[in-house]
Design a protein around this motif. Structure first.
Motif, PDB file in Angstrom:
ATOM      1  N   PHE A 144       0.842  -1.187   0.000  1.00 31.02           N
ATOM      2  CA  PHE A 144       0.000   0.000   0.000  1.00 31.02           C
ATOM      3  C   PHE A 144       0.877   1.235   0.000  1.00 31.02           C
ATOM      4  N   ALA A 145       0.284   2.339  -0.451  1.00 25.77           N
ATOM      5  CA  ALA A 145       0.997   3.610  -0.481  1.00 25.77           C
ATOM      6  C   ALA A 145       0.013   4.736  -0.215  1.00 25.77           C
ATOM      7  N   ILE A 146       0.431   5.707   0.567  1.00 26.56           N
ATOM      8  CA  ILE A 146      -0.319   6.947   0.757  1.00 26.56           C
ATOM      9  C   ILE A 146       0.297   7.931  -0.220  1.00 26.56           C
ATOM     10  N   VAL A 147      -0.463   8.303  -1.255  1.00 28.24           N
ATOM     11  CA  VAL A 147       0.112   8.915  -2.450  1.00 28.24           C
ATOM     12  C   VAL A 147      -0.356  10.366  -2.588  1.00 28.24           C
ATOM     13  N   MET A 148       0.589  11.278  -2.523  1.00 26.06           N
ATOM     14  CA  MET A 148       0.288  12.687  -2.751  1.00 26.06           C
ATOM     15  C   MET A 148       0.620  13.046  -4.197  1.00 26.06           C
ATOM     16  N   HIS A 149      -0.240  13.830  -4.811  1.00 26.45           N
ATOM     17  CA  HIS A 149       0.054  14.294  -6.174  1.00 26.45           C
ATOM     18  C   HIS A 149       1.360  15.086  -6.152  1.00 26.45           C
ATOM     19  N   PRO A 150       2.248  14.882  -7.142  1.00 21.40           N
ATOM     20  CA  PRO A 150       3.569  15.512  -7.075  1.00 21.40           C
ATOM     21  C   PRO A 150       3.601  16.996  -7.420  1.00 21.40           C
ATOM     22  N   ALA A 151       2.541  17.550  -8.004  1.00 17.64           N
ATOM     23  CA  ALA A 151       2.565  18.964  -8.400  1.00 17.64           C
ATOM     24  C   ALA A 151       2.596  19.865  -7.163  1.00 17.64           C
ATOM     25  N   ARG A 152       3.256  21.017  -7.302  1.00 15.18           N
ATOM     26  CA  ARG A 152       3.312  22.005  -6.230  1.00 15.18           C
ATOM     27  C   ARG A 152       3.011  23.387  -6.801  1.00 15.18           C
ATOM     28  N   VAL A 153       2.426  24.231  -5.990  1.00 16.60           N
ATOM     29  CA  VAL A 153       2.160  25.607  -6.389  1.00 16.60           C
ATOM     30  C   VAL A 153       3.498  26.314  -6.615  1.00 16.60           C
ATOM     31  N   GLY A 154       3.562  27.161  -7.658  1.00 15.29           N
ATOM     32  CA  GLY A 154       4.794  27.853  -7.999  1.00 15.29           C
ATOM     33  C   GLY A 154       5.262  28.824  -6.928  1.00 15.29           C
ATOM     34  N   TYR A 155       6.524  29.210  -7.048  1.00 13.29           N
ATOM     35  CA  TYR A 155       7.176  30.016  -6.011  1.00 13.29           C
ATOM     36  C   TYR A 155       6.475  31.354  -5.785  1.00 13.29           C
ATOM     37  N   VAL A 156       6.140  32.074  -6.855  1.00 12.43           N
ATOM     38  CA  VAL A 156       5.551  33.412  -6.702  1.00 12.43           C
ATOM     39  C   VAL A 156       4.191  33.346  -6.003  1.00 12.43           C
ATOM     40  N   PRO A 157       3.218  32.546  -6.488  1.00  9.44           N
ATOM     41  CA  PRO A 157       1.950  32.479  -5.751  1.00  9.44           C
ATOM     42  C   PRO A 157       2.108  31.893  -4.349  1.00  9.44           C
ATOM     43  N   ARG A 158       3.114  31.047  -4.172  1.00  4.82           N
ATOM     44  CA  ARG A 158       3.374  30.506  -2.845  1.00  4.82           C
ATOM     45  C   ARG A 158       3.757  31.619  -1.867  1.00  4.82           C
ATOM     46  N   ARG A 159       4.579  32.549  -2.355  1.00  2.00           N
ATOM     47  CA  ARG A 159       4.988  33.665  -1.500  1.00  2.00           C
ATOM     48  C   ARG A 159       3.820  34.611  -1.229  1.00  2.00           C
ATOM     49  N   VAL A 160       2.989  34.822  -2.253  1.00  2.00           N
ATOM     50  CA  VAL A 160       1.831  35.703  -2.072  1.00  2.00           C
ATOM     51  C   VAL A 160       0.896  35.140  -0.997  1.00  2.00           C
ATOM     52  N   LEU A 161       0.735  33.810  -0.979  1.00  2.00           N
ATOM     53  CA  LEU A 161      -0.197  33.164  -0.061  1.00  2.00           C
ATOM     54  C   LEU A 161       0.466  32.721   1.239  1.00  2.00           C
ATOM     55  N   HIS A 162       1.739  33.047   1.403  1.00  2.00           N
ATOM     56  CA  HIS A 162       2.485  32.516   2.531  1.00  2.00           C
ATOM     57  C   HIS A 162       1.876  32.889   3.876  1.00  2.00           C
ATOM     58  N   GLY A 163       1.419  34.127   4.007  1.00  2.00           N
ATOM     59  CA  GLY A 163       0.877  34.573   5.285  1.00  2.00           C
ATOM     60  C   GLY A 163      -0.297  33.715   5.735  1.00  2.00           C
ATOM     61  N   LYS A 164      -1.226  33.444   4.815  1.00  2.00           N
ATOM     62  CA  LYS A 164      -2.396  32.638   5.167  1.00  2.00           C
ATOM     63  C   LYS A 164      -1.993  31.200   5.463  1.00  2.00           C
ATOM     64  N   THR A 165      -1.065  30.658   4.652  1.00  2.00           N
ATOM     65  CA  THR A 165      -0.625  29.282   4.863  1.00  2.00           C
ATOM     66  C   THR A 165       0.070  29.141   6.212  1.00  2.00           C
ATOM     67  N   ALA A 166       0.926  30.100   6.542  1.00  2.00           N
ATOM     68  CA  ALA A 166       1.625  30.051   7.823  1.00  2.00           C
ATOM     69  C   ALA A 166       0.655  30.153   8.991  1.00  2.00           C
ATOM     70  N   GLU A 167      -0.378  30.956   8.831  1.00  2.00           N
ATOM     71  CA  GLU A 167      -1.381  31.102   9.894  1.00  2.00           C
ATOM     72  C   GLU A 167      -2.086  29.775  10.154  1.00  2.00           C
ATOM     73  N   VAL A 168      -2.422  29.048   9.073  1.00  2.00           N
ATOM     74  CA  VAL A 168      -3.062  27.742   9.237  1.00  2.00           C
ATOM     75  C   VAL A 168      -2.102  26.756   9.887  1.00  2.00           C
ATOM     76  N   LEU A 169      -0.837  26.774   9.458  1.00  2.00           N
ATOM     77  CA  LEU A 169       0.150  25.861  10.033  1.00  2.00           C
ATOM     78  C   LEU A 169       0.281  26.052  11.540  1.00  2.00           C
ATOM     79  N   GLU A 170       0.253  27.286  11.985  1.00  2.00           N
ATOM     80  CA  GLU A 170       0.412  27.559  13.410  1.00  2.00           C
ATOM     81  C   GLU A 170      -0.736  26.992  14.244  1.00  2.00           C
ATOM     82  N   GLN A 171      -1.855  26.717  13.605  1.00  2.00           N
ATOM     83  CA  GLN A 171      -3.009  26.170  14.312  1.00  2.00           C
ATOM     84  C   GLN A 171      -2.983  24.643  14.377  1.00  2.00           C
TER      85      GLN A 171
END
Length: 497
Positions: free
Chosen positions: A118-145
């Protein structure tokens, strides 16, 4: 539904459709019990603690854990892929997948001569660097929770100050191949939340309308090939196999450079193309039963076909609200964008088809009591629709894991059947009509525009009747609730939701 055979030259020689898990789960259990060599499958959700429902399976225990243990001890080889999810944004889904992994690992310990992989399989695609930085604040806020624990390994080592990864796509398919002879496929995952009956008489937040099928014939070989290779294709280690008759896929991959893109790189859009082609060929009645209708190109294609063929009519059945909106009160940006896109797609259909469109949502035949407002339709608790069934006249149908949205058509890994034999397609029409409309169901073989007119009359009558006095499930879809939630989200692609 009884098994329907056709000629040996068809990619699908036998086909059975099952409405709701009350029909599909026992059929899947018995199919797995028939396995002599192996079972290979991939599901978005596969919970080994799911209850068994057939007498044959319950002779070996009470849950799928017991059934899998019995099969392994018999010497059946089992290979399962279970989707993984963005551990920050979709922590609960990520946790659920790894909880399943712990149960499957225990199976290997308990079984005799285990042949389980068995395998727990995550899709390999990732959001690009620029939109990742734009959304970083919201993502970090969720991570802290969120807290790291053994069931959320994807959070380990992440810090809010990091360049946090974001996963835009998932493996959304739900299929299994048994002994390379039978294929179980459709929109239905495996857990207790998915269980419902055709009477839909559970509490509203327990309802779950879905459709699954078992097919035999050459299409099984195509599905088996897909299951063996989809991971290496999405990981860009090999090219996708060519399209096979009767079998449809959506496949995307990671990008070699991910500077500005949110989306993965699309590879295969057979499910989308099959819908567009089928619409263009259809001259009669189209029936769409779907969790979401958020694909404006499909709406435009239906309108274009209706302009060419005066007899064409369309019936669209979808839930009154998405599950997270109806039962969890989600009013966040993702819900707002989803409502916006669906509202735009429905406006295209409504403006283009007018009275040739029946737009319906199901609800229980009882008054609402303590359900949230978003889970109430015309005074009654909604029935949640998760199906992915499209019918185009009597000779063509698509049953898959794909919603009618850009995500399923372009981003997520999806799989389905393309039915092109009348022996398989025609029986689905009375089944869907009788399921939703009971004795009020019109003859699906009637003149398409007259059928739509009859259904619209039934919808209006039901709305004017007290919930407890209604004699079928369907009501007019209410666009107002969606319009109140709808809000565009600039620079975010429609495929995100």
């Amino acid at each position: 539904m009884a098994q329907v055979p056709v000629g040996d030259q068809s990619p699908i020689t036998n086909f059975e459709a099952y409405f709701t898990a009350s029909e599909a789960f026992p059929a899947f259990e018995k199919l797995c019990l028939s396995a002599k060599k192996g079972i290979r499958g991939c599901f978005r959700v596969f919970d080994p603690s799911t209850a068994l429902h057939s007498e044959e399976a319950r002779a070996h225990g009470e849950t799928w854990f017991d059934l899998l243990l019995h099969l392994l001890n018999k010497g059946v080889e089992i290979d399962l892929s279970i989707s993984d999810f963005d551990p920050i944004i979709a922590t609960d889904d990520h946790r659920r997948s790894w909880q399943a992994a712990r149960q499957l690992a225990a199976l290997n310990e308990l079984s005799t001569g285990a042949k389980l992989t068995f395998a727990i399989v995550m899709h390999p695609a990732r959001v690009g660097y620029v939109p990742r930085r734009v959304l970083h604040g919201k993502t970090a806020e969720v991570l802290e929770q969120n807290d790291v624990d053994p069931l959320t390994p994807g959070l380990e080592g992440l810090d809010p100050s990091d360049d946090l990864p974001m996963v835009p796509a998932t493996h959304h398919q739900k299929l299994a191949v048994i002994d390379d002879e039978a294929l179980y496929i459709g929109g239905l995952d495996l857990n207790n939340r998915r269980f419902d009956t055709v009477s839909h008489d559970q509490p509203s937040d327990g309802t779950w309308q879905d459709i699954q099928a078992i097919a035999r014939g050459p299409v099984v070989r195509a599905a088996a090939t897909h299951l063996r290779r989809f991971r290496s294709v999405t990981e860009a280690r090999e090219e996708a196999p060519p399209q096979a008759p009767g079998f449809l896929r959506t496949l995307s991959t990671k990008r070699s450079q991910d500077l500005i893109h949110i989306a993965p790189k699309p590879l295969v859009n057979e499910i989308e193309q099959a819908h567009l082609d089928a619409v263009a060929r259809c001259v009669g009645l189209i029936y769409l039963e779907t969790q979401f209708f958020r694909h404006k190109p499909l709406a435009e294609a239906i309108v274009k076909a209706a302009q060419k063929h005066d007899a064409l009519g369309c019936i669209l059945v979808l839930p009154a609200a998405p599950e997270d909106v109806a039962f969890e009160g989600n009013e966040a940006e993702d819900a707002q964008l989803g409502a916006q896109i669906q509202m735009e797609a429905l406006e295209i259909l409504g403006d283009g088809l007018g009275e040739r469109l029946a737009l319906a949502s199901p609800a229980q035949a009882r008054p609402a009591q303590d359900e949230p407002d978003a889970a109430i339709l015309h005074g009654a608790p909604l029935i949640y629709v998760h199906s992915k069934l499209s019918l185009f006249g009597q000779d063509e149908a698509i049953l898959s894991s794909a919603n009618l949205n850009g995500r399923s058509f372009q981003w997520d890994t999806e799989a389905g059947l393309h039915l092109t034999e009348r022996a398989h397609v025609a029986p689905l029409w009375p089944r869907v009509f009788e399921h939703w409309l009971g004795d009020d169901a019109p003859d699906p073989l009637g003149q398409p525009r007259a059928v739509v007119e009859q259904i619209n009359a039934s919808l209006r009558q039901a709305r004017a009747t007290l919930p407890q006095d209604r004699n079928h499930f369907l009501l007019p879809f209410d666009p107002e609730a969606q319009a109140q939630l709808a809000k565009p989200l600039p620079f975010v692609p429609d495929e995100m939701v």
